[in-house]
Design a protein around this motif. Structure first.
Motif, PDB file in Angstrom:
ATOM      1  N   GLY A  12       0.951  -1.230  -0.131  1.00 57.37           N
ATOM      2  CA  GLY A  12       0.114  -0.063   0.061  1.00 57.37           C
ATOM      3  C   GLY A  12       0.780   1.379  -0.192  1.00 57.37           C
ATOM      4  O   GLY A  12       2.067   1.263   0.417  1.00 57.37           O
ATOM      5  N   ALA A  13       0.030   2.320  -0.556  1.00 57.65           N
ATOM      6  CA  ALA A  13       0.763   3.667  -0.421  1.00 57.65           C
ATOM      7  C   ALA A  13       2.085   3.633  -1.081  1.00 57.65           C
ATOM      8  O   ALA A  13       3.067   4.289  -0.730  1.00 57.65           O
ATOM      9  CB  ALA A  13       1.098   4.390   0.854  1.00 57.65           C
ATOM     10  N   GLN A  14       2.302   2.963  -2.355  1.00 58.57           N
ATOM     11  CA  GLN A  14       3.578   2.702  -2.876  1.00 58.57           C
ATOM     12  C   GLN A  14       4.883   2.698  -2.280  1.00 58.57           C
ATOM     13  O   GLN A  14       5.928   2.914  -2.190  1.00 58.57           O
ATOM     14  CB  GLN A  14       3.659   4.202  -3.662  1.00 58.57           C
ATOM     15  CG  GLN A  14       2.646   4.357  -4.692  1.00 58.57           C
ATOM     16  CD  GLN A  14       3.018   5.823  -5.595  1.00 58.57           C
ATOM     17  OE1 GLN A  14       2.124   6.214  -6.260  1.00 58.57           O
ATOM     18  NE2 GLN A  14       4.024   6.431  -5.299  1.00 58.57           N
ATOM     19  N   ALA A  15       4.458   1.495  -1.350  1.00 59.74           N
ATOM     20  CA  ALA A  15       5.510   0.942  -0.349  1.00 59.74           C
ATOM     21  C   ALA A  15       5.797   1.818   0.777  1.00 59.74           C
ATOM     22  O   ALA A  15       6.578   1.312   1.884  1.00 59.74           O
ATOM     23  CB  ALA A  15       6.864   0.663  -1.126  1.00 59.74           C
ATOM     24  N   ALA A  16       5.177   2.935   0.628  1.00 60.69           N
ATOM     25  CA  ALA A  16       5.263   4.013   1.820  1.00 60.69           C
ATOM     26  C   ALA A  16       5.086   3.240   3.323  1.00 60.69           C
ATOM     27  O   ALA A  16       5.510   3.704   4.379  1.00 60.69           O
ATOM     28  CB  ALA A  16       4.751   5.189   1.756  1.00 60.69           C
ATOM     29  N   ILE A  17       3.874   2.400   3.373  1.00 60.71           N
ATOM     30  CA  ILE A  17       3.551   1.895   4.617  1.00 60.71           C
ATOM     31  C   ILE A  17       4.557   1.078   5.182  1.00 60.71           C
ATOM     32  O   ILE A  17       4.785   1.233   6.358  1.00 60.71           O
ATOM     33  CB  ILE A  17       2.073   0.968   4.327  1.00 60.71           C
ATOM     34  CG1 ILE A  17       0.898   2.165   3.979  1.00 60.71           C
ATOM     35  CG2 ILE A  17       1.937   0.414   5.574  1.00 60.71           C
ATOM     36  CD1 ILE A  17      -0.171   1.244   3.763  1.00 60.71           C
ATOM     37  N   ALA A  18       5.165   0.143   4.359  1.00 63.15           N
ATOM     38  CA  ALA A  18       6.354  -0.736   4.753  1.00 63.15           C
ATOM     39  C   ALA A  18       7.400   0.189   5.255  1.00 63.15           C
ATOM     40  O   ALA A  18       8.081  -0.247   6.185  1.00 63.15           O
ATOM     41  CB  ALA A  18       6.456  -1.650   3.767  1.00 63.15           C
ATOM     42  N   ALA A  19       7.737   1.124   4.492  1.00 59.61           N
ATOM     43  CA  ALA A  19       9.025   1.794   4.729  1.00 59.61           C
ATOM     44  C   ALA A  19       8.847   2.524   5.909  1.00 59.61           C
ATOM     45  O   ALA A  19       9.760   2.787   6.852  1.00 59.61           O
ATOM     46  CB  ALA A  19       9.363   2.741   3.749  1.00 59.61           C
ATOM     47  N   ARG A  20       7.720   2.979   6.368  1.00 58.46           N
ATOM     48  CA  ARG A  20       7.353   3.987   7.606  1.00 58.46           C
ATOM     49  C   ARG A  20       7.495   3.004   8.698  1.00 58.46           C
ATOM     50  O   ARG A  20       8.453   3.441   9.793  1.00 58.46           O
ATOM     51  CB  ARG A  20       6.036   4.427   7.548  1.00 58.46           C
ATOM     52  CG  ARG A  20       5.970   5.720   6.738  1.00 58.46           C
ATOM     53  CD  ARG A  20       4.586   6.195   6.726  1.00 58.46           C
ATOM     54  NE  ARG A  20       4.125   6.805   5.397  1.00 58.46           N
ATOM     55  CZ  ARG A  20       3.053   6.815   4.767  1.00 58.46           C
ATOM     56  NH1 ARG A  20       2.118   6.024   5.189  1.00 58.46           N
ATOM     57  NH2 ARG A  20       2.727   7.858   3.783  1.00 58.46           N
TER      58      ARG A  20
ATOM     59  N   SER B 124       5.010   2.248  -8.027  1.00 60.95           N
ATOM     60  CA  SER B 124       5.271   3.216  -8.748  1.00 60.95           C
ATOM     61  C   SER B 124       6.071   3.038 -10.004  1.00 60.95           C
ATOM     62  O   SER B 124       6.209   3.617 -10.811  1.00 60.95           O
ATOM     63  CB  SER B 124       6.159   4.325  -7.903  1.00 60.95           C
ATOM     64  OG  SER B 124       7.253   3.737  -7.185  1.00 60.95           O
ATOM     65  N   GLY B 125       6.641   1.554  -9.861  1.00 60.79           N
ATOM     66  CA  GLY B 125       7.404   1.194 -11.104  1.00 60.79           C
ATOM     67  C   GLY B 125       6.416   1.095 -12.060  1.00 60.79           C
ATOM     68  O   GLY B 125       6.597   1.194 -13.335  1.00 60.79           O
ATOM     69  N   MET B 126       5.411   0.327 -11.703  1.00 57.95           N
ATOM     70  CA  MET B 126       4.408  -0.224 -12.787  1.00 57.95           C
ATOM     71  C   MET B 126       3.523   1.185 -13.425  1.00 57.95           C
ATOM     72  O   MET B 126       3.567   1.272 -14.554  1.00 57.95           O
ATOM     73  CB  MET B 126       3.253  -0.864 -12.198  1.00 57.95           C
ATOM     74  CG  MET B 126       3.635  -2.315 -11.773  1.00 57.95           C
ATOM     75  SD  MET B 126       2.471  -3.004 -10.621  1.00 57.95           S
ATOM     76  CE  MET B 126       1.163  -3.486 -11.860  1.00 57.95           C
ATOM     77  N   LEU B 127       3.611   2.119 -12.540  1.00 58.17           N
ATOM     78  CA  LEU B 127       3.070   3.398 -12.819  1.00 58.17           C
ATOM     79  C   LEU B 127       4.139   4.093 -13.999  1.00 58.17           C
ATOM     80  O   LEU B 127       3.635   4.384 -14.988  1.00 58.17           O
ATOM     81  CB  LEU B 127       2.869   4.275 -11.567  1.00 58.17           C
ATOM     82  CG  LEU B 127       2.376   5.814 -11.951  1.00 58.17           C
ATOM     83  CD1 LEU B 127       0.961   5.954 -12.730  1.00 58.17           C
ATOM     84  CD2 LEU B 127       2.368   6.557 -10.686  1.00 58.17           C
ATOM     85  N   VAL B 128       5.293   4.242 -13.415  1.00 63.69           N
ATOM     86  CA  VAL B 128       6.053   5.028 -14.344  1.00 63.69           C
ATOM     87  C   VAL B 128       6.442   4.288 -15.636  1.00 63.69           C
ATOM     88  O   VAL B 128       6.529   4.900 -16.903  1.00 63.69           O
ATOM     89  CB  VAL B 128       7.326   5.462 -13.510  1.00 63.69           C
ATOM     90  CG1 VAL B 128       8.156   4.251 -13.630  1.00 63.69           C
ATOM     91  CG2 VAL B 128       7.932   6.689 -14.165  1.00 63.69           C
ATOM     92  N   ALA B 129       6.513   2.869 -15.555  1.00 63.21           N
ATOM     93  CA  ALA B 129       6.730   2.309 -16.714  1.00 63.21           C
ATOM     94  C   ALA B 129       5.620   2.390 -17.835  1.00 63.21           C
ATOM     95  O   ALA B 129       5.810   2.434 -18.990  1.00 63.21           O
ATOM     96  CB  ALA B 129       6.787   0.759 -16.540  1.00 63.21           C
ATOM     97  N   ALA B 130       4.473   2.357 -17.347  1.00 66.32           N
ATOM     98  CA  ALA B 130       3.289   2.807 -18.018  1.00 66.32           C
ATOM     99  C   ALA B 130       3.236   4.385 -18.740  1.00 66.32           C
ATOM    100  O   ALA B 130       2.858   4.489 -19.850  1.00 66.32           O
ATOM    101  CB  ALA B 130       1.807   2.415 -17.359  1.00 66.32           C
ATOM    102  N   LYS B 131       3.635   5.106 -17.849  1.00 67.49           N
ATOM    103  CA  LYS B 131       3.614   6.738 -18.160  1.00 67.49           C
ATOM    104  C   LYS B 131       4.764   6.625 -19.084  1.00 67.49           C
ATOM    105  O   LYS B 131       4.350   7.437 -20.327  1.00 67.49           O
ATOM    106  CB  LYS B 131       3.889   7.455 -16.957  1.00 67.49           C
ATOM    107  CG  LYS B 131       2.794   7.580 -16.128  1.00 67.49           C
ATOM    108  CD  LYS B 131       1.346   8.536 -16.597  1.00 67.49           C
ATOM    109  CE  LYS B 131       0.590   8.743 -15.797  1.00 67.49           C
ATOM    110  NZ  LYS B 131      -0.491   9.965 -16.200  1.00 67.49           N
TER     111      LYS B 131
END
Length: 322
Positions: free
Chosen positions: A70-78, A161-168
């Motif tokens: 979730g949250a583009q991996a921010a939940i785990a990182a926090r 975010s990887g899937m997002l930027v690859a698509a963008k």
């Protein structure tokens, strides 16, 4: 010499016998938790579980995987950024948690450089452009033409975010208009792609593989500059008329900031030994993953380079912090 062999040789050369290193202290003496910022079943999750099984045996203590997507991996990182720096809570981070979020989230809630101790990079992970097999396209060129005939009508899944930027990067480079739909990870996005609720996805090869082989999905291109052993007949996007296109996700192991040097060394030795093992190299190739094992210093420099690279990618793909 390619990047994989070079990185593995550098890491292997720095290894002392692991048993000798462990004898120098009491760490570890209990279970080590690896927080995973992705859903169970994703390519990174499959890789992580293989790594933790082997590394836990080397360290003499079990490693458990705690999925916190979730949250583009921010939940785990926090979670890991705030954990004790005793070596018992780690994160398998990557381009989302430790590079992209600086530019895609207004307030990630952590600093990817200051809040973590780098241990080792683990992999490079190319993605693939995948469509439902019922979509009447078989090549990238056919897909681009199909999308241009339907401006704003196609949608794609973004699980990180990887899937997002690859698509963008694809839509920008190809000049097509499509809508992104956010998902908690690659696995649920793939489920909806099979069901026809979305039209395409930049997917983890290992997640898409069984459905490609069953004929439910079709792979149209690989995001890296090189083809992958898992699908040697699938051409890269770059070789199909978009020569500047290139993207690969990556994964690495981090601990909270301030991890003692001796614990950092032991963890690095264990993970580097696992990633350089021939069985792991074969497993990674079968999963469409390029295995790596870099030093903590190399990983630190790599993260800083990736943060700068993602700044350019975010601008090129029109991503604004959310």
């Amino acid at each position: 010499m390619n990047i994989t062999r070079r990185s593995l040789m550098i890491a292997s050369a720095s290894l002392a016998p692991l048993g000798q290193a462990l004898a120098q202290g009491t760490y570890p003496n209990k279970t080590i938790k690896i927080v995973a910022p992705f859903t169970a079943g994703a390519a990174s999750d499959t890789l992580l579980r293989k790594i933790t099984e082997a590394a836990g045996k080397l360290l003499g203590q079990p490693m458990i995987v705690d999925n916190k997507p979730g949250a583009q991996a921010a939940i785990a990182a926090r979670i890991v950024a705030k954990a004790p720096n005793d070596g018992y809570t780690l994160i398998m981070g990557g381009n989302s948690s430790h590079a992209a979020n600086v530019h895609t989230l207004k307030n990630p809630g952590y600093d990817p450089v200051k809040d973590f101790t780098p241990i080792t990079q683990l992999s490079l992970n190319p993605l693939m452009l995948v469509v439902n097999a019922e979509l009447p396209v078989r090549t990238l060129q056919e897909f681009v033409s199909y999308a241009k005939e339907r401006p704003g009508k196609l949608n794609y899944a973004t699980g990180n975010s990887g899937m997002l930027v690859a698509a963008k990067l694809l839509t920008t480079n190809a000049g097509i208009d499509a809508m992104g739909v956010n998902y908690p990870g690659a696995a649920p996005a793939t489920t909806d792609l099979i069901a026809g609720r979305i039209d395409f996805i930049m997917n983890d090869p290992v997640v898409a593989a069984p459905f490609i082989k069953s004929g439910q999905l079709r792979a149209l291109g690989v995001t890296s500059k090189q083809r992958i052993p898992l699908f040697p007949n699938v051409p890269t996007i770059a070789e199909q008329g978009l020569p500047s296109y290139e993207y690969a996700s990556w994964s690495a192991m981090f601990a909270p900031a301030g991890l003692p040097a001796d614990i950092t060394r032991k963890l690095h030795q264990a993970f580097a030994q696992v990633m350089s093992d021939p069985e792991m190299v074969r497993f990674a190739a079968a999963a469409g993953i390029i295995p790596l094992a870099t030093t903590p210093e190399q990983l630190q420099a790599f993260v800083q380079e990736q943060i700068k690279l993602w700044e350019r990618w975010a601008k090129e793909s029109g991503i604004t912090p959310a």
